[in-house]
Write an enzyme that holds these catalytic residues in place. Structure first.
Site, PDB file in Angstrom:
ATOM      1  CE  LYS A   1      44.109  44.053  26.802  1.00 51.41           C
ATOM      2  NZ  LYS A   1      45.023  44.142  27.888  1.00 51.41           N
TER       3      LYS A   1
ATOM      4  CD  GLU B   1      41.510  41.382  28.535  1.00 51.39           C
ATOM      5  OE1 GLU B   1      41.204  40.979  29.658  1.00 51.39           O
ATOM      6  OE2 GLU B   1      42.492  42.119  28.333  1.00 51.39           O
TER       7      GLU B   1
ATOM      8  CD  GLU C   1      48.470  43.434  26.644  1.00 49.07           C
ATOM      9  OE1 GLU C   1      48.679  42.339  27.176  1.00 49.07           O
ATOM     10  OE2 GLU C   1      47.597  44.219  27.065  1.00 49.07           O
TER      11      GLU C   1
ATOM     12  CD1 TRP D   1      34.068  37.103  38.187  1.00 45.52           C
ATOM     13  CD2 TRP D   1      35.249  35.495  39.203  1.00 45.52           C
ATOM     14  NE1 TRP D   1      34.849  36.481  37.241  1.00 45.52           N
ATOM     15  CE2 TRP D   1      35.587  35.495  37.833  1.00 45.52           C
ATOM     16  CE3 TRP D   1      35.880  34.572  40.045  1.00 45.52           C
ATOM     17  CZ2 TRP D   1      36.511  34.616  37.279  1.00 45.52           C
ATOM     18  CZ3 TRP D   1      36.798  33.692  39.492  1.00 45.52           C
ATOM     19  CH2 TRP D   1      37.103  33.722  38.123  1.00 45.52           C
TER      20      TRP D   1
ATOM     21  CE  LYS E   1      41.726  46.854  35.908  1.00 41.02           C
ATOM     22  NZ  LYS E   1      42.363  46.789  34.574  1.00 41.02           N
TER      23      LYS E   1
ATOM     24  CB  CYS F   1      33.872  38.529  45.674  1.00 36.83           C
ATOM     25  SG  CYS F   1      33.455  36.878  45.147  1.00 36.83           S
TER      26      CYS F   1
ATOM     27  CG  HIS G   1      58.911  26.413  14.047  1.00 33.49           C
ATOM     28  ND1 HIS G   1      59.788  25.542  13.464  1.00 33.49           N
ATOM     29  CD2 HIS G   1      59.579  27.597  14.155  1.00 33.49           C
ATOM     30  CE1 HIS G   1      60.945  26.147  13.240  1.00 33.49           C
ATOM     31  NE2 HIS G   1      60.841  27.400  13.645  1.00 33.49           N
TER      32      HIS G   1
ATOM     33  CG  ASN H   1      37.256  39.132  47.696  1.00 35.11           C
ATOM     34  OD1 ASN H   1      37.285  38.247  46.850  1.00 35.11           O
ATOM     35  ND2 ASN H   1      38.053  40.190  47.659  1.00 35.11           N
ATOM     36  N   GLY H   2      37.124  35.676  48.579  1.00 31.78           N
ATOM     37  CA  GLY H   2      38.228  34.727  48.767  1.00 31.78           C
ATOM     38  C   GLY H   2      37.720  33.311  48.579  1.00 31.78           C
TER      39      GLY H   2
ATOM     40  NE  ARG I   1      36.913  43.615  43.708  1.00 28.43           N
ATOM     41  CZ  ARG I   1      38.054  43.685  44.375  1.00 28.43           C
ATOM     42  NH1 ARG I   1      38.644  44.841  44.536  1.00 28.43           N
ATOM     43  NH2 ARG I   1      38.607  42.597  44.881  1.00 28.43           N
TER      44      ARG I   1
END
Ligand code: M6R
Length: 607
Positions: free
Chosen positions: A484, A487, A480, A73, A602, A2, A503, A99-100, A27
């Site tokens: 990338k 996402e 990474e 969010w 974000k 948020c 394995h 926000n929280g 965000r």
């Protein structure tokens, strides 16, 4: 997560709020809303979807001069208009944005319902509006202070009351809140990007503090009403840096900026005379540095992968035991803080809840925690015992790119410092510096070759699953690469050590599951080639990232992207950039929302 914004001043508040919300879009959010005080009443507009959806329901002119806004969010309750913020109390005279996460909202809600409150939404946040209302006696600031003391959880809130026009009250516990001091206007926001177009003078509000603003004035106090003296700080970011400046996406801009951002991360931090690095922000004397016996790095997501590379490097060149661990896991395993151990909390945003809370847990146990962060003034650098700003400039795209290479830059310098103190000679130090200084130029060469990555993306973006495989210092880079791709393109991707495929993951290999192999020229090259052959033997398509001139790879892989030759320890920089570009182009091919991928935020300010 948020985003919140509040405004008091001479301008039409709705315009300032909507513009601020646009700047908070990065965000990640799923609905948005504003509340403006107009002719003695609160008007509330909120809408599921993007800021344009909100704009479509706003009247042409809303004259109010103060108001609050929010990008949501979703955590509690589905994504719809009702659950969007702002939330109001029963009278409709108090509005809040939050926000929280309020952990005790169920018990508070039950009590407030018994007392006559009627809730409209499924959110935890709405309870704040009703709680303040139940305590309100004509003084908004006082009732906010009383209310927040009953909340358990995290919050950055901004509150307004129709009976106290021109006043906003903000409070913070665990979620960021910044006050922007303008000329005849004041702002509150969850981060500076929302207000940078209006003022560069800011005050960071700390946990347990409450701030009141009017157009001309502000005051900060603690929950016991004691004034708190705060320093005005100056934001160094320019407005252009948070704009696309002609690029199609922030992600593209940020990937292409890397030669410059890596260079900036080294600026003024290399000491050629003593062939070492210089990181003044560590706040550690040479004696303290030489006494370090172990380094532990905590982080999440991409920052964790940078931490893994750093741990490998520290052990390799400084011969200093080092490990990287997910902050979210460390926090809950009652970590043992050992003597002479230095911790690094790595975070682009400096606000990631998992990393922040793990850092606090370590500090409570007496650890020295240094931050490696990008956003100046964010919570981790403010609460850490020292650290390094990576100076990559604002990173707006949800997918982290330039922050990763800047985090590496900071750790390469720290490793050099430690290596030179412990055993590395001047000549080796100088050659390490030379190699590091050549990285930006080599990254620029890769960027010049990006059309080849676009062609690869066109060929492979139809795949449903992908493997990314690397070894040694490039193993975290494979992780990474997979992060990338998944996402931003939503293609399922897994990163592994190339050694691990036999394995288990090799069971996934068939004609439709491509593997991206990282094959730099290093001591593990031949081992990686063996794994590549194992995949080829099972008809798996293979793409390789190899080094200019390595013809053998071309004979094995279906496709090869070549990176310039470099020192073996610098390949993480040169391997990650093509992976970022490949993911970016795959996402474009698939028509994804590159900068704001679904479900992601974000800055992950909740656990
Ligand atoms: O701001 P931070 O570096 O602490 O963020 C950590 C992760 O949330 C972040 O790296 C995330 O994984 C990115 N979306 C990856 O691109």
């Amino acid at each position: 997560m948020c985003g919140i914004i509040g405004y008091c001043g001479p301008k039409p508040a709705a315009n300032v709020l909507v513009e601020g919300l646009r700047r908070l879009e990065y965000r990640g959010y799923d609905s948005a809303g504003i509340s403006v005080l107009k002719e003695g009443n609160l008007t509330v507009f909120k809408k599921k979807g993007k800021i344009n959806d909100l704009k479509s329901i706003l009247p042409d002119h809303i004259n109010g001069k103060s108001g609050i806004g929010h990008t949501r969010w979703a955590t509690h309750g589905e994504v719809n208009d009702i659950n969007a913020h702002p939330h109001t109390d029963v009278s409709g005279r108090i509005a809040i944005v939050h926000n929280g996460i309020i952990e005790n909202f169920t018990s508070l809600r039950e009590k407030l319902v018994e007392e006559g409150s009627e809730f409209k939404s499924e959110t935890d946040s709405e309870v704040i509006a009703h709680l303040i209302s139940s305590l309100y006696d004509g003084d908004l600031e006082r009732s906010v202070k009383q209310a927040v003391q009953l909340l358990k959880g995290t919050y950055g809130i901004i509150v307004m009351h129709a009976d106290e026009p021109g006043l906003l009250v903000g409070a913070r516990n665990g979620s960021p809140l910044v006050l922007g001091v303008g000329d005849g206007e004041m702002f509150l926001a969850s981060d500076v990007t929302a207000i940078i177009a209006h003022t560069k003078q800011v005050i960071y509000i700390e946990d347990g503090e409450v701030v009141r603003i009017t157009a001309d004035d502000y005051a900060t106090t603690d929950l016991k009403d004691r004034p708190v003296d705060k320093k005005i700080e100056f934001i160094s970011w320019e407005l252009e840096e948070i704009e696309k400046e002609g690029y199609s996406h922030f992600m593209e801009k940020e990937i292409l900026e890397q030669p410059e951002s890596i260079r900036r991360g080294m600026q003024g931090r290399i000491d050629l005379e003593f062939a070492t690095g210089h990181l003044g922000g560590l706040n550690m004397t040479s004696q303290e540095l030489i006494n370090i016996e172990r380094v532990k790095i905590i982080a999440a997501g991409t920052s964790f992968h940078a931490g893994m590379v750093a741990a490998y490097l520290l052990e390799s060149i400084a011969r200093l035991p080092a490990t990287a661990e997910l902050a979210s896991e460390l926090r809950y395993r009652n970590p043992i803080v050992e003597r002479n151990t230095v911790y690094f909390a790595v975070s682009q945003s400096g606000e990631t809840a998992d990393t922040l809370y793990a850092m606090r847990e370590l500090q409570r146990k007496g650890a020295r925690v240094l931050g490696v962060c990008n956003v100046v003034g964010s919570t981790i650098p403010r609460e850490s015992d020292g650290g390094v700003y990576i100076h990559s400039g604002p990173e707006i795209a949800v997918a982290s790119t330039k922050a990763f290479t800047s985090q590496l830059t900071a750790f390469y310098l720290f490793s050099l410092i430690m290596a030179r103190m412990r055993h590395m000679g001047t000549d080796t130090g100088l050659s390490f510096i030379k190699n590091l200084e050549s990285v930006p130029e080599r990254v620029a060469e890769i960027i010049d070759r990006r059309d080849q990555l676009l062609a690869l993306a066109r060929k492979y973006s139809g795949a449903k699953d992908f493997l990314f495989l690397g070894r040694g210092i490039n193993y975290p880079v494979a992780l990474e690469g997979a992060l990338k791709l998944k996402e931003i393109s939503y293609i399922h991707a897994e990163g592994y050590s190339a050694a691990e495929i036999k394995h288990g993951p090799i069971a996934l290999i068939n004609e439709t599951t491509p593997s991206m192999f990282l094959v730099p020229e290093d001591s593990l090259r031949d081992k990686v080639i063996t794994s590549m052959k194992e995949v080829k033997a099972r008809r798996g398509p293979v793409i390789a990232l190899a080094v200019d001139g390595d013809q053998e790879i071309a004979g094995i892989a279906d496709d090869v992207f070549y990176v310039p030759q470099s020192h073996e320890l610098t390949y993480p920089f040169l391997m990650v950039v093509p992976l970022q570009l490949f993911s970016y182009y795959c996402a474009l091919e698939l028509g994804r929302n590159v900068d704001q991928p679904r479900n992601l935020a974000k800055s992950v300010t909740v656990e």
